[in-house]
Design a protein around this motif. Sequence first.
Motif, PDB file in Angstrom:
ATOM      1  N   TRP A 119       0.849  -1.206   0.000  1.00 32.51           N
ATOM      2  CA  TRP A 119       0.000   0.000   0.000  1.00 32.51           C
ATOM      3  C   TRP A 119       0.885   1.257   0.000  1.00 32.51           C
ATOM      4  N   ARG A 120       1.945   1.222  -0.767  1.00 30.44           N
ATOM      5  CA  ARG A 120       2.904   2.326  -0.706  1.00 30.44           C
ATOM      6  C   ARG A 120       2.294   3.644  -1.142  1.00 30.44           C
ATOM      7  N   GLU A 121       1.366   3.616  -2.096  1.00 29.75           N
ATOM      8  CA  GLU A 121       0.750   4.874  -2.518  1.00 29.75           C
ATOM      9  C   GLU A 121      -0.073   5.477  -1.383  1.00 29.75           C
ATOM     10  N   ALA A 122      -0.754   4.626  -0.624  1.00 27.37           N
ATOM     11  CA  ALA A 122      -1.538   5.131   0.504  1.00 27.37           C
ATOM     12  C   ALA A 122      -0.628   5.714   1.582  1.00 27.37           C
ATOM     13  N   TRP A 123       0.499   5.046   1.866  1.00 21.99           N
ATOM     14  CA  TRP A 123       1.429   5.572   2.865  1.00 21.99           C
ATOM     15  C   TRP A 123       2.026   6.897   2.415  1.00 21.99           C
ATOM     16  N   ALA A 124       2.384   6.976   1.141  1.00 23.66           N
ATOM     17  CA  ALA A 124       2.908   8.241   0.634  1.00 23.66           C
ATOM     18  C   ALA A 124       1.854   9.342   0.727  1.00 23.66           C
ATOM     19  N   MET A 125       0.613   9.002   0.479  1.00 27.72           N
ATOM     20  CA  MET A 125      -0.475   9.977   0.580  1.00 27.72           C
ATOM     21  C   MET A 125      -0.622  10.472   2.011  1.00 27.72           C
ATOM     22  N   VAL A 126      -0.545   9.570   2.967  1.00 30.52           N
ATOM     23  CA  VAL A 126      -0.654   9.959   4.378  1.00 30.52           C
ATOM     24  C   VAL A 126       0.478  10.911   4.761  1.00 30.52           C
ATOM     25  N   GLY A 127       1.702  10.547   4.380  1.00 36.68           N
ATOM     26  CA  GLY A 127       2.835  11.414   4.711  1.00 36.68           C
ATOM     27  C   GLY A 127       2.752  12.768   4.043  1.00 36.68           C
ATOM     28  N   GLY A 128       2.355  12.800   2.765  1.00 41.01           N
ATOM     29  CA  GLY A 128       2.242  14.070   2.057  1.00 41.01           C
ATOM     30  C   GLY A 128       1.168  14.964   2.635  1.00 41.01           C
ATOM     31  N   LEU A 129       0.014  14.388   2.975  1.00 37.14           N
ATOM     32  CA  LEU A 129      -1.070  15.184   3.562  1.00 37.14           C
ATOM     33  C   LEU A 129      -0.681  15.719   4.935  1.00 37.14           C
ATOM     34  N   ALA A 130       0.017  14.898   5.715  1.00 39.80           N
ATOM     35  CA  ALA A 130       0.434  15.359   7.050  1.00 39.80           C
ATOM     36  C   ALA A 130       1.399  16.532   6.942  1.00 39.80           C
ATOM     37  N   ALA A 131       2.374  16.434   6.031  1.00 43.00           N
ATOM     38  CA  ALA A 131       3.332  17.531   5.858  1.00 43.00           C
ATOM     39  C   ALA A 131       2.642  18.793   5.351  1.00 43.00           C
ATOM     40  N   LEU A 132       1.766  18.644   4.365  1.00 46.33           N
ATOM     41  CA  LEU A 132       1.052  19.811   3.841  1.00 46.33           C
ATOM     42  C   LEU A 132       0.167  20.434   4.911  1.00 46.33           C
ATOM     43  N   GLY A 133      -0.455  19.594   5.740  1.00 47.51           N
ATOM     44  CA  GLY A 133      -1.275  20.129   6.818  1.00 47.51           C
ATOM     45  C   GLY A 133      -0.466  20.978   7.779  1.00 47.51           C
ATOM     46  N   LEU A 134       0.754  20.521   8.114  1.00 42.37           N
ATOM     47  CA  LEU A 134       1.621  21.317   8.986  1.00 42.37           C
ATOM     48  C   LEU A 134       1.950  22.676   8.365  1.00 42.37           C
ATOM     49  N   VAL A 135       2.296  22.657   7.076  1.00 35.54           N
ATOM     50  CA  VAL A 135       2.664  23.902   6.396  1.00 35.54           C
ATOM     51  C   VAL A 135       1.476  24.863   6.349  1.00 35.54           C
ATOM     52  N   LEU A 136       0.315  24.350   5.987  1.00 36.09           N
ATOM     53  CA  LEU A 136      -0.861  25.210   5.903  1.00 36.09           C
ATOM     54  C   LEU A 136      -1.285  25.721   7.274  1.00 36.09           C
ATOM     55  N   LEU A 137      -1.108  24.893   8.294  1.00 34.45           N
ATOM     56  CA  LEU A 137      -1.457  25.319   9.644  1.00 34.45           C
ATOM     57  C   LEU A 137      -0.600  26.499  10.072  1.00 34.45           C
ATOM     58  N   MET A 138       0.691  26.463   9.727  1.00 33.04           N
ATOM     59  CA  MET A 138       1.563  27.586  10.063  1.00 33.04           C
ATOM     60  C   MET A 138       1.309  28.779   9.152  1.00 33.04           C
ATOM     61  N   GLY A 139       1.129  28.507   7.856  1.00 36.17           N
ATOM     62  CA  GLY A 139       0.917  29.608   6.927  1.00 36.17           C
ATOM     63  C   GLY A 139      -0.388  30.337   7.147  1.00 36.17           C
ATOM     64  N   ALA A 140      -1.400  29.658   7.677  1.00 40.34           N
ATOM     65  CA  ALA A 140      -2.687  30.305   7.917  1.00 40.34           C
ATOM     66  C   ALA A 140      -2.573  31.426   8.927  1.00 40.34           C
ATOM     67  N   ARG A 141      -1.605  31.328   9.842  1.00 42.37           N
ATOM     68  CA  ARG A 141      -1.432  32.375  10.844  1.00 42.37           C
ATOM     69  C   ARG A 141      -0.952  33.670  10.224  1.00 42.37           C
ATOM     70  N   ARG A 142      -0.423  33.601   8.993  1.00 42.20           N
ATOM     71  CA  ARG A 142       0.043  34.799   8.300  1.00 42.20           C
ATOM     72  C   ARG A 142      -0.752  35.050   7.026  1.00 42.20           C
ATOM     73  N   GLY A 143      -1.970  34.520   6.968  1.00 44.97           N
ATOM     74  CA  GLY A 143      -2.822  34.781   5.822  1.00 44.97           C
ATOM     75  C   GLY A 143      -2.312  34.166   4.531  1.00 44.97           C
ATOM     76  N   PHE A 144      -1.562  33.045   4.628  1.00 43.02           N
ATOM     77  CA  PHE A 144      -1.014  32.350   3.458  1.00 43.02           C
ATOM     78  C   PHE A 144      -0.168  33.282   2.598  1.00 43.02           C
ATOM     79  N   ASP A 145       0.593  34.152   3.251  1.00 40.89           N
ATOM     80  CA  ASP A 145       1.532  35.021   2.537  1.00 40.89           C
ATOM     81  C   ASP A 145       2.502  34.147   1.734  1.00 40.89           C
ATOM     82  N   PRO A 146       2.719  34.463   0.434  1.00 41.34           N
ATOM     83  CA  PRO A 146       3.535  33.572  -0.413  1.00 41.34           C
ATOM     84  C   PRO A 146       4.923  33.284   0.148  1.00 41.34           C
ATOM     85  N   LEU A 147       5.646  34.326   0.573  1.00 40.72           N
ATOM     86  CA  LEU A 147       7.001  34.102   1.065  1.00 40.72           C
ATOM     87  C   LEU A 147       6.990  33.321   2.372  1.00 40.72           C
ATOM     88  N   THR A 148       6.060  33.669   3.269  1.00 41.41           N
ATOM     89  CA  THR A 148       5.962  32.946   4.538  1.00 41.41           C
ATOM     90  C   THR A 148       5.634  31.484   4.308  1.00 41.41           C
TER      91      THR A 148
END
Length: 667
Positions: A119-148
């Motif tokens: 199920w490697r595609e599913a595991w890769a999907m889980v890891g990718g979504l978790a990383a993106l969630g972290l980035v968006l969670l931090m970026g949301a605090r700055r209004g998704f500013d491109p550089l931030t």
Amino acid sequence: MNPRALQRHPQLWLALLALLLLLAGLLLSPASSFENLMRLPGALVLTQSATFEQAVLHYTLLPRLTIALLTGAALGFAGTLVQQVLRNPLAAPTTLGVAAGAQLTLGLVMLLAPSLLVWREAWAMVGGLAALGLVLLMGARRGFDPLTLTLCGLIVSLYLGAINTVILLFNQEQLAGLFIWGAGELSQNDWRSTLELLPRLLVAVGVALALWRPLQALDLGTEGARSLGLSPGITRILALILAVYLTALTVSHVGVVGFIGLAAPAIVRLLGARTLRQRMLASALTGALICLVADGIAQQLTLAFGQLLFPTGAATALIGGPVLLWVLTRNRLMPARPSQSVSMAPARREFSKTGLLLLGLITLGSLAVTLSLGPTWEGWRWTSFDGETALLAMRLPRMITALMAGALLAGAGVIVQRLTRNPMASPELLGISTGAALGMVLLILTIGTGSRTLQILAGGVGGTLVLLALLLLSRRSGFSPQRLLLGGIALSALLDAGIRMILAMGDAQSVMLLNWLAGSTWLSGQSDAWALVIATPILALLAVLASRWLDLLPLGDSAASSLGLPLAPARLLLLLLAALMTAAATLVVGPLSFVGLMAPHLARLLGYQRALPQLLGAFVIGSLLMLWADWLARTLVYPHELPAGLVATLIGGGYFLVRMYRMPSRH
């Protein structure tokens, strides 16, 4: 080339670019050599009379060519989706940490439970979504500013990469395979990956094309999309899931192939594609052809240097890095308005000299404890200063080196953050560390390890060349904060491609290089300690003398100029000083991460808001961080050792993620 001409005839320019890339890819690919073209009719459908060369063409070269096209198309398409959703021309699956999250998850499954790789595609999907969630969670605090958002993605990628490095260091018997796969290796033995990828990619692209009208409506803003009866939130979520899915598919089959998701949409925009449907289809085509060219380059380099295996992912960075630099020089994708000053510290506190003195006493006490206390073959023991002189003589140079390197990186972090008016900036982002690392790597590749003096010289030359390139890149903008950071990120990624090529060798030299790149202090001797003892006070004094400039720069260009600050010369001199401090630490202990990012924040938390107190506080805090990181690296897994920089990254990265989440939102 006239930009208006590009906008008048985008289809013509896109067709010309596609033709040029296709010709370059076919010329570089061994599958399209004259001999293989003659064998092609018999290789398409093998029979019992097929020759060995036809079988190689059928099972190896042709599948590799098709997988390169599919991988590039998927990443180019995913990059356009991410950029459309986040309204950020620098967003891509690799810059937002998606690829790093997928790679780490697959690496953990590969080592801990290989049977679950079905199920490697599913595991890769889980890891990718978790990383993106972290980035968006931090970026949301700055209004998704491109550089931030870009810096958030880079920080998450660094942190996940540090964890992945720990796995590699303790599984050196699988080092070569993990390195090659992690760098994006497209070698194929059959058509299985192609047959698995093709239908999945077609379904994902079909769903994305069905959503193109709601996605196009996002250009009107949230309220504009809602006035049309659409749900922008659901549209964004679906598009991001599709982008992560496309990235996870490629990572699970060929590893991390970087920069295509960033370079392909950027090229398509610059050539005049305006509608979303045009950009999606053109980015997929451009990404496929860029990956074909990069894979051809990787195969030609592998043939030229038979003892080395050059990953395709590294070759794509060699193409994508210059593309990003070209985009930055044209200044078409980023607004000219500089980012606003941001503070991650709580409310201002009064500066306390007593607190600074207390920090100094804590440092002296920490030095005594870490020098004397530690595990031995007889268990944990306290070594007295009048006994075991040989043991203390081994520990003292590396601890002094850690102290000085931590102070230098902390001071450089204060300068870079105030220079760029961005609390997420760090000296590592300027690319100086990566340049010094590449100099060391090339030295070891060409003549072996060499003397310590020769290593330092090679690293110094590499760091200097990167600094010169960064200065040339940002000179026309007056060394603007955004241009400096983005140029540094692009140069770092470009140089990192060369480093990954060497690490993919997987031999004893790669293990040594990996340890040094992760921030090892165990190679530090008395000469290194003395060099830093001499250099650190001089560089620290220069930083203290520049404290007035550092106080004025965060006020903004207009205010600083009205107070008599010459902006361009001041930025240039401060950049040179930060580069010298970073290079001095990097050449001795490797390109450490997060110390230059974390120490200035902690100094602010203690109330040191003005430049001079913050510098002094950061010097002490950076020294403490590296001192204890070195001690933990020496004791956590005794008798083995971890790189001190890696330990500092794991600690500092976790701290920084928490601080970003708790940072006040920008309204």
